[in-house]
Write a protein that holds these residues in place. Structure first.
Motif, PDB file in Angstrom:
ATOM      1  N   ASP A 114       0.716   4.055  -2.771  1.00 21.44           N
ATOM      2  CA  ASP A 114       0.147   5.357  -2.407  1.00 21.44           C
ATOM      3  C   ASP A 114       1.163   6.373  -1.915  1.00 21.44           C
ATOM      4  N   GLN A 123      -0.823   6.270   9.929  1.00 14.97           N
ATOM      5  CA  GLN A 123      -1.317   4.980  10.387  1.00 14.97           C
ATOM      6  C   GLN A 123      -2.822   4.853  10.141  1.00 14.97           C
ATOM      7  N   SER A 124      -3.575   5.906  10.418  1.00 11.22           N
ATOM      8  CA  SER A 124      -5.022   5.844  10.209  1.00 11.22           C
ATOM      9  C   SER A 124      -5.367   5.758   8.721  1.00 11.22           C
ATOM     10  N   GLN A 125      -4.608   6.444   7.872  1.00  9.83           N
ATOM     11  CA  GLN A 125      -4.827   6.339   6.432  1.00  9.83           C
ATOM     12  C   GLN A 125      -4.526   4.929   5.938  1.00  9.83           C
ATOM     13  N   ALA A 159      -4.802   2.209   7.717  1.00  6.44           N
ATOM     14  CA  ALA A 159      -5.908   1.372   8.187  1.00  6.44           C
ATOM     15  C   ALA A 159      -7.105   1.501   7.246  1.00  6.44           C
ATOM     16  N   ASP A 160      -7.391   2.719   6.809  1.00  4.01           N
ATOM     17  CA  ASP A 160      -8.499   2.938   5.881  1.00  4.01           C
ATOM     18  C   ASP A 160      -8.237   2.274   4.529  1.00  4.01           C
ATOM     19  N   GLU A 161      -7.030   2.432   4.015  1.00  3.65           N
ATOM     20  CA  GLU A 161      -6.693   1.888   2.699  1.00  3.65           C
ATOM     21  C   GLU A 161      -6.645   0.365   2.683  1.00  3.65           C
ATOM     22  N   THR A 162      -6.114  -0.241   3.742  1.00  2.87           N
ATOM     23  CA  THR A 162      -5.935  -1.697   3.778  1.00  2.87           C
ATOM     24  C   THR A 162      -7.131  -2.431   4.363  1.00  2.87           C
ATOM     25  N   LEU A 163      -8.033  -1.686   5.014  1.00  3.83           N
ATOM     26  CA  LEU A 163      -9.173  -2.277   5.729  1.00  3.83           C
ATOM     27  C   LEU A 163      -8.738  -3.162   6.895  1.00  3.83           C
ATOM     28  N   THR A 189       0.832  -1.198   0.000  1.00  7.32           N
ATOM     29  CA  THR A 189       0.000   0.000   0.000  1.00  7.32           C
ATOM     30  C   THR A 189       0.867   1.249   0.000  1.00  7.32           C
ATOM     31  N   THR A 234      -6.550  -0.832  13.231  1.00 10.68           N
ATOM     32  CA  THR A 234      -5.401   0.039  13.521  1.00 10.68           C
ATOM     33  C   THR A 234      -4.331  -0.691  14.325  1.00 10.68           C
ATOM     34  N   LYS A 244       0.900  13.042  14.756  1.00  5.77           N
ATOM     35  CA  LYS A 244       0.853  11.883  13.865  1.00  5.77           C
ATOM     36  C   LYS A 244       2.192  11.689  13.175  1.00  5.77           C
TER      37      LYS A 244
END
Length: 86
Positions: free
Chosen positions: A35, A40-42, A44-48, A31, A51, A78
């Motif tokens: 990208d 870290q939160s992005q 988590a969103d991208e990989t599903l 990822t 966290t 962050k």
């Protein structure tokens, strides 16, 4: 066609260390490769991924030198992660 044609030949050291890591770490690395810089939160969103799983994957990737992190300019609380291998 031989079966060796599917194996990467231009991998001096970077991805070799990642191959030994859990699938979640490989997904996070790919990822980041696709990208670029993500928090870290992005990730988590991208990989599903949860966290907590992303945090573990990033720590494993940092241990083997595959990922670098820096503080975010937008939010100093962050960290932004980038892939350190090619």
């Amino acid at each position: 066609m031989s079966t060796t044609e599917t194996e990467p030949t231009n991998d001096p050291d970077g991805w070799e260390a990642v191959r030994e890591l859990p699938p979640s770490a490989k997904l996070v690395a790919k990822t980041l490769e696709h990208d670029g810089r993500l928090t870290q939160s992005q990730l988590a969103d991208e990989t599903l991924l949860p966290t907590r799983t992303v945090r573990y994957a990033l720590s494993r990737l940092e241990e083997c030198g595959a990922v670098e992190s820096r503080f975010s300019f937008n939010d100093a609380r962050k960290r932004v992660y980038t892939l350190a291998i090619e």
